[in-house]
Write a protein that holds these residues in place. Structure first.
Motif, PDB file in Angstrom:
ATOM      1  N   LYS A 287       8.678  -3.372  -0.089  1.00  0.00           N
ATOM      2  CA  LYS A 287       9.803  -3.492  -1.003  1.00  0.00           C
ATOM      3  C   LYS A 287       9.278  -4.006  -2.343  1.00  0.00           C
ATOM      4  O   LYS A 287       8.234  -4.649  -2.414  1.00  0.00           O
ATOM      5  CB  LYS A 287      10.855  -4.430  -0.418  1.00  0.00           C
ATOM      6  CG  LYS A 287      11.458  -3.906   0.893  1.00  0.00           C
ATOM      7  CD  LYS A 287      12.572  -4.798   1.394  1.00  0.00           C
ATOM      8  CE  LYS A 287      13.126  -4.271   2.720  1.00  0.00           C
ATOM      9  NZ  LYS A 287      13.700  -2.929   2.586  1.00  0.00           N
ATOM     10  N   SER A 288       9.994  -3.748  -3.409  1.00  0.00           N
ATOM     11  CA  SER A 288       9.489  -4.024  -4.759  1.00  0.00           C
ATOM     12  C   SER A 288       9.788  -5.436  -5.253  1.00  0.00           C
ATOM     13  O   SER A 288       9.402  -5.788  -6.373  1.00  0.00           O
ATOM     14  CB  SER A 288      10.080  -3.017  -5.748  1.00  0.00           C
ATOM     15  OG  SER A 288      11.500  -3.167  -5.821  1.00  0.00           O
TER      16      SER A 288
ATOM     17  N   ALA B 263       7.051 -11.256  -9.903  1.00  0.00           N
ATOM     18  CA  ALA B 263       5.854 -11.545 -10.695  1.00  0.00           C
ATOM     19  C   ALA B 263       6.051 -11.115 -12.147  1.00  0.00           C
ATOM     20  O   ALA B 263       5.630 -11.829 -13.078  1.00  0.00           O
ATOM     21  CB  ALA B 263       4.650 -10.838 -10.085  1.00  0.00           C
ATOM     22  N   GLN B 264       6.680  -9.970 -12.354  1.00  0.00           N
ATOM     23  CA  GLN B 264       6.934  -9.504 -13.713  1.00  0.00           C
ATOM     24  C   GLN B 264       7.840 -10.465 -14.473  1.00  0.00           C
ATOM     25  O   GLN B 264       7.539 -10.857 -15.599  1.00  0.00           O
ATOM     26  CB  GLN B 264       7.582  -8.122 -13.668  1.00  0.00           C
ATOM     27  CG  GLN B 264       6.640  -6.979 -13.343  1.00  0.00           C
ATOM     28  CD  GLN B 264       7.373  -5.649 -13.350  1.00  0.00           C
ATOM     29  OE1 GLN B 264       8.332  -5.456 -12.606  1.00  0.00           O
ATOM     30  NE2 GLN B 264       6.926  -4.733 -14.192  1.00  0.00           N
TER      31      GLN B 264
ATOM     32  N   GLU C 181      -8.515 -10.370  -5.146  1.00  0.00           N
ATOM     33  CA  GLU C 181      -8.353 -10.754  -6.543  1.00  0.00           C
ATOM     34  C   GLU C 181      -6.911 -10.533  -6.989  1.00  0.00           C
ATOM     35  O   GLU C 181      -6.227  -9.624  -6.527  1.00  0.00           O
ATOM     36  CB  GLU C 181      -9.296  -9.939  -7.427  1.00  0.00           C
ATOM     37  CG  GLU C 181     -10.766 -10.228  -7.183  1.00  0.00           C
ATOM     38  CD  GLU C 181     -11.658  -9.420  -8.097  1.00  0.00           C
ATOM     39  OE1 GLU C 181     -11.127  -8.688  -8.967  1.00  0.00           O
ATOM     40  OE2 GLU C 181     -12.883  -9.523  -7.955  1.00  0.00           O
ATOM     41  N   ALA C 182      -6.478 -11.376  -7.902  1.00  0.00           N
ATOM     42  CA  ALA C 182      -5.106 -11.309  -8.389  1.00  0.00           C
ATOM     43  C   ALA C 182      -4.846 -10.002  -9.139  1.00  0.00           C
ATOM     44  O   ALA C 182      -5.750  -9.431  -9.767  1.00  0.00           O
ATOM     45  CB  ALA C 182      -4.823 -12.495  -9.298  1.00  0.00           C
ATOM     46  N   ILE C 183      -3.621  -9.546  -9.044  1.00  0.00           N
ATOM     47  CA  ILE C 183      -3.152  -8.353  -9.746  1.00  0.00           C
ATOM     48  C   ILE C 183      -2.130  -8.790 -10.792  1.00  0.00           C
ATOM     49  O   ILE C 183      -1.150  -9.469 -10.471  1.00  0.00           O
ATOM     50  CB  ILE C 183      -2.504  -7.357  -8.764  1.00  0.00           C
ATOM     51  CG1 ILE C 183      -3.531  -6.859  -7.749  1.00  0.00           C
ATOM     52  CG2 ILE C 183      -1.862  -6.190  -9.511  1.00  0.00           C
ATOM     53  CD1 ILE C 183      -2.928  -6.034  -6.625  1.00  0.00           C
ATOM     54  N   GLU C 184      -2.375  -8.416 -12.032  1.00  0.00           N
ATOM     55  CA  GLU C 184      -1.429  -8.757 -13.087  1.00  0.00           C
ATOM     56  C   GLU C 184      -0.216  -7.835 -13.031  1.00  0.00           C
ATOM     57  O   GLU C 184      -0.337  -6.663 -12.669  1.00  0.00           O
ATOM     58  CB  GLU C 184      -2.098  -8.666 -14.462  1.00  0.00           C
ATOM     59  CG  GLU C 184      -3.254  -9.645 -14.650  1.00  0.00           C
ATOM     60  CD  GLU C 184      -2.839 -11.094 -14.439  1.00  0.00           C
ATOM     61  OE1 GLU C 184      -1.723 -11.458 -14.885  1.00  0.00           O
ATOM     62  OE2 GLU C 184      -3.614 -11.855 -13.845  1.00  0.00           O
ATOM     63  N   ALA C 185       0.930  -8.367 -13.379  1.00  0.00           N
ATOM     64  CA  ALA C 185       2.182  -7.598 -13.310  1.00  0.00           C
ATOM     65  C   ALA C 185       2.943  -7.773 -14.616  1.00  0.00           C
ATOM     66  O   ALA C 185       3.877  -8.574 -14.708  1.00  0.00           O
ATOM     67  CB  ALA C 185       3.021  -8.057 -12.120  1.00  0.00           C
ATOM     68  N   SER C 186       2.545  -7.034 -15.639  1.00  0.00           N
ATOM     69  CA  SER C 186       3.198  -7.152 -16.933  1.00  0.00           C
ATOM     70  C   SER C 186       4.560  -6.462 -16.907  1.00  0.00           C
ATOM     71  O   SER C 186       4.810  -5.562 -16.104  1.00  0.00           O
ATOM     72  CB  SER C 186       2.326  -6.527 -18.028  1.00  0.00           C
ATOM     73  OG  SER C 186       2.271  -5.124 -17.874  1.00  0.00           O
TER      74      SER C 186
ATOM     75  N   TYR D  63       5.819  -0.303 -14.570  1.00  0.00           N
ATOM     76  CA  TYR D  63       6.906   0.056 -13.665  1.00  0.00           C
ATOM     77  C   TYR D  63       6.704  -0.691 -12.347  1.00  0.00           C
ATOM     78  O   TYR D  63       5.612  -0.668 -11.770  1.00  0.00           O
ATOM     79  CB  TYR D  63       6.911   1.562 -13.453  1.00  0.00           C
ATOM     80  CG  TYR D  63       7.897   2.062 -12.431  1.00  0.00           C
ATOM     81  CD1 TYR D  63       9.245   1.715 -12.484  1.00  0.00           C
ATOM     82  CD2 TYR D  63       7.472   2.894 -11.400  1.00  0.00           C
ATOM     83  CE1 TYR D  63      10.148   2.182 -11.549  1.00  0.00           C
ATOM     84  CE2 TYR D  63       8.367   3.376 -10.454  1.00  0.00           C
ATOM     85  CZ  TYR D  63       9.708   3.002 -10.535  1.00  0.00           C
ATOM     86  OH  TYR D  63      10.589   3.473  -9.601  1.00  0.00           O
ATOM     87  N   ALA D  64       7.748  -1.371 -11.863  1.00  0.00           N
ATOM     88  CA  ALA D  64       7.618  -2.181 -10.646  1.00  0.00           C
ATOM     89  C   ALA D  64       7.168  -1.344  -9.459  1.00  0.00           C
ATOM     90  O   ALA D  64       6.415  -1.818  -8.603  1.00  0.00           O
ATOM     91  CB  ALA D  64       8.938  -2.881 -10.332  1.00  0.00           C
ATOM     92  N   GLY D  65       7.607  -0.102  -9.388  1.00  0.00           N
ATOM     93  CA  GLY D  65       7.202   0.766  -8.289  1.00  0.00           C
ATOM     94  C   GLY D  65       5.709   1.039  -8.298  1.00  0.00           C
ATOM     95  O   GLY D  65       5.061   1.083  -7.249  1.00  0.00           O
ATOM     96  N   ALA D  66       5.137   1.229  -9.493  1.00  0.00           N
ATOM     97  CA  ALA D  66       3.700   1.481  -9.606  1.00  0.00           C
ATOM     98  C   ALA D  66       2.905   0.239  -9.198  1.00  0.00           C
ATOM     99  O   ALA D  66       1.873   0.344  -8.525  1.00  0.00           O
ATOM    100  CB  ALA D  66       3.352   1.896 -11.034  1.00  0.00           C
TER     101      ALA D  66
END
Length: 242
Positions: A130-131, A137-138, A177-182, A186-189
């Protein structure tokens, strides 16, 4: 703020791990930030996953606030503990309140633990994500930290008896490793990328796992695609449909 419940529970968990003689192999804890908010994202194969996810954060001196279904908070034993550890209740009919609670925690610098599959995977393979984790995070402007567990299903999972004996069970934990979520993404991507990373970590944990089933009766905890007798995802969906 003093942690009058969380830290004693950690001590109790460590005592139990020692009594059960669990062989815990945890790698990658350094990817969990030492300060500031973060969303810790894990696969879900056992009722005890949150304990081991939280364990991975301890080397960084972080306490994780997990999002968990509301019924756990109503239980006469687990309820007071979950509330005392400041975990986040999720009412699936009114998810907005849980989302807002988690967002406030992230913005105040907490680490929030999320199981984006929502429920335990009875096939022990990764289900769809689920998103919500990506959106949290965004909005909070914090990183996503992917992780994977393997072996926890052998202690206590859906449809199987608990194994709280001195079992010497290995538990493998891998943190990525952490993933950035700017906000521009797109939240789905982000969710697709996150799931791919958790899948990679899960496969790494499975490759590193030091034991294999001891006989035909011990193959239940292995997914079908690895030669085990756990139901396939298709079999699980068919059973749920009935």
């Amino acid at each position: 703020m003093a942690e009058l419940v969380y830290r004693p529970v950690i001590g109790l968990a460590r005592t139990l791990f020692k009594a059960w003689d669990l062989k815990i192999d945890c790698q990658g804890s350094e990817h969990i930030p030492r300060e500031g908010g973060a969303v810790l994202v894990s696969n879900h194969i056992s009722y005890l996953d949150f304990v081991f996810d939280g364990l991975a954060a301890l080397p960084q001196k972080r306490l994780v606030r997990f999002m968990a279904k509301e019924s756990v908070f109503r239980h006469r034993i687990s309820g007071p503990l979950m509330r005392g550890m400041k975990h986040i209740p999720v009412d699936r009919k009114q998810g907005e309140a849980a989302y807002a609670h988690a967002l406030d925690s992230l913005k105040s610098g907490e680490v929030v633990g999320v199981f984006p599959e929502a429920t335990i995977s009875e096939s022990f393979t990764l289900k769809g994500f689920k998103s919500g984790a990506a959106r949290l995070a965004q909005e909070a402007n914090v990183p996503l930290v992917p992780m994977a567990l393997w072996g926890t299903q052998r202690l206590w999972t859906k449809g199987h008896p608990r194994n709280f004996k001195r079992s010497h069970t290995p538990i493998t934990i891998r943190v990525g490793e952490a993933i950035e979520a700017s906000r521009e993404q797109y939240a789905g991507a982000i969710t697709r990328r996150l799931r791919e990373r958790v899948q990679e970590l899960l496969e790494a944990a499975q490759r590193a796992y030091p034991v294999r089933p001891k006989g035909a009766e011990d193959t239940w905890w292995m997914p079908a695609h690895l030669g085990g007798t756990a139901p396939t995802p298709e079999q699980v969906r068919a059973a749920q449909a009935h």
